[in-house]
Design a protein around this motif. Structure first.
Motif, short mmCIF file in Angstrom:
data_model
loop_
_atom_site.label_atom_id
_atom_site.label_comp_id
_atom_site.label_asym_id
_atom_site.label_seq_id
_atom_site.Cartn_x
_atom_site.Cartn_y
_atom_site.Cartn_z
N GLY A 1 0.83 -1.20 0.00
CA GLY A 1 0.00 0.00 0.00
C GLY A 1 0.87 1.26 0.00
O GLY A 1 2.03 1.22 0.42
N ASP A 2 0.27 2.37 -0.46
CA ASP A 2 1.04 3.61 -0.65
C ASP A 2 1.63 4.13 0.66
O ASP A 2 2.78 4.58 0.70
CB ASP A 2 0.14 4.72 -1.23
CG ASP A 2 -0.30 4.40 -2.64
OD1 ASP A 2 0.04 3.30 -3.15
OD2 ASP A 2 -1.00 5.24 -3.24
N ALA A 3 0.84 4.11 1.72
CA ALA A 3 1.29 4.73 2.97
C ALA A 3 2.52 4.01 3.51
O ALA A 3 3.53 4.64 3.87
CB ALA A 3 0.16 4.71 4.00
N LEU A 4 2.44 2.68 3.54
CA LEU A 4 3.56 1.92 4.09
C LEU A 4 4.80 2.03 3.18
O LEU A 4 5.94 2.07 3.67
CB LEU A 4 3.15 0.45 4.28
CG LEU A 4 3.71 -0.23 5.52
CD1 LEU A 4 3.45 0.56 6.78
CD2 LEU A 4 3.11 -1.62 5.66
N ALA A 5 4.57 2.08 1.87
CA ALA A 5 5.69 2.21 0.94
C ALA A 5 6.41 3.54 1.16
O ALA A 5 7.64 3.60 1.20
CB ALA A 5 5.20 2.10 -0.50
N LEU A 6 5.63 4.59 1.32
CA LEU A 6 6.22 5.92 1.58
C LEU A 6 7.06 5.86 2.86
O LEU A 6 8.21 6.33 2.91
CB LEU A 6 5.09 6.94 1.73
CG LEU A 6 5.50 8.40 1.74
CD1 LEU A 6 5.92 8.84 0.36
CD2 LEU A 6 4.33 9.25 2.22
N LEU A 7 6.49 5.24 3.88
CA LEU A 7 7.17 5.18 5.18
C LEU A 7 8.39 4.25 5.12
O LEU A 7 9.41 4.52 5.78
CB LEU A 7 6.19 4.72 6.27
CG LEU A 7 5.08 5.74 6.56
CD1 LEU A 7 3.97 5.10 7.40
CD2 LEU A 7 5.63 6.97 7.26
N ALA A 8 8.29 3.16 4.36
CA ALA A 8 9.44 2.25 4.22
C ALA A 8 10.60 2.99 3.56
O ALA A 8 11.76 2.84 3.95
CB ALA A 8 9.06 1.02 3.40
#
Ligand code: GRG
Length: 298
Positions: free
Chosen positions: A108-115
């Motif tokens: 998902g976008d949110a976790l990818a951004l945070l990763a």
């Protein structure tokens, strides 16, 4: 030692250390999901070119590989972050990377951004850790952190990405385009060579010569990337091709035409090889590495 064997050994060393630097799998940590997303992209393959450049320049100048390993890993963390963010729907919107679903497709976008944020931060955490400072001494650690942060930041990779994203859909001038590439792709490759020079305690003139080499391969590497986006084999590359054209990007192919772009890459790799030859001789591993970059199909 055989070229492929050495490449394999360098990669193994990097893979093992990256694994050691990554957070362990644990069901008890409240942030376990971001750790999983970070491991997915960091330990998910790739040529490890930036790490290998750092290790091999260190070795070429007589340094211990161990001293270049933290920087080699930090480079791969910053690189992995840039790929995760570059693949996001708000950037290049890609589904496939290194033969697997992109980070945001999987998590998902949110976790990818945070990763991505996590990997960028981890790069500087490992370089400033006590064991890294003890190994390299505070001065060389700070110099490495400075080189990497400048290369990743707004005058380096990030700045180049801004110019690339905002320049899509309109024709750039040749000089705008060259500057964008030097920042977006060239800065991190240059930093890889620079980190190797710092770890290997290269002198000022030696470092300057190594950085000339790095600037040439930086541009040539991007030309090859642009050529592969037109004619590459998606199976081999582990990503979709034709994305530059779909996004109406300025590339060396759109700027120069396919054949002139090929010629330009060849000439830059040749000049880069001359630089290595005068620094370390014709038979050096870095000569073979340059040739390998020039011939790459992934
Ligand atoms: C801050 C939201 C935000 C985004 C920043 C900085 C950035 C995103 C993106 C960097 C731009 C980028 C991805 C440049 C491309 C460089 C390039 C040619 C990458 C491919 O490198 P390889 O071929 O990849 O070495 P592997 O998979 O082998 O490691």
């Amino acid at each position: 030692m055989d070229f492929n064997q050495r490449l394999w050994e360098d990669r193994q060393m990097v893979e093992l250390r990256l694994k050691a630097y990554s957070a362990p799998e644990s069901p008890y940590l409240i942030q376990k999901d971001v750790f999983e997303a970070m491991r997915y992209s960091l330990l998910g393959g790739g040529k490890r070119l930036r790490a290998i450049l750092a290790l091999e320049f260190c070795r070429a100048f007589g340094g211990e590989l161990e001293e270049a390993l933290p920087a080699a890993c930090a480079l791969e963390m910053i690189h992995a972050y840039s790929l995760i963010h570059d693949d996001l729907p708000c950037m290049d919107d890609d589904d496939l990377r290194r033969g697997k679903p992109t980070n945001h497709k999987k998590f998902g976008d949110a976790l990818a951004l945070l990763a991505g944020d996590g990997l960028l931060t981890l790069a500087f955490e490992i370089l400033s850790r006590e064991d890294s400072v003890e190994l390299m001494g505070p001065a060389r650690c700070i110099e490495t952190i400075h080189v990497l942060s400048c290369a990743a930041g707004e005058y380096g990779m990030l700045g180049g990405q801004v110019a690339d994203v905002l320049g899509s859909g309109r024709a750039m001038t040749k000089s705008e385009h060259s500057e964008m590439v030097a920042m977006k792709t060239g800065a991190l490759l240059r930093a890889a060579v620079h980190c190797g020079c710092i770890a290997g305690k290269a002198g000022k003139e030696q470092t300057q010569a190594a950085l000339h080499y790095a600037e040439r391969i930086g541009t040539a590497f991007q030309i090859t990337d642009d050529l592969l986006d037109v004619l590459g084999d998606p199976q081999l590359m582990g990503k979709n091709v034709g994305s530059d054209q779909r996004a109406d990007k300025n590339t060396f192919v759109t700027m120069l035409g396919f054949h002139e772009a090929q010629r330009r890459a060849f000439s830059l790799f040749e000049k880069a090889s001359e630089e290595i030859s005068s620094l370390f001789g014709e038979e050096h591993f870095l000569m073979q590495l340059t040739d390998w970059m020039a011939r790459r199909s992934q």
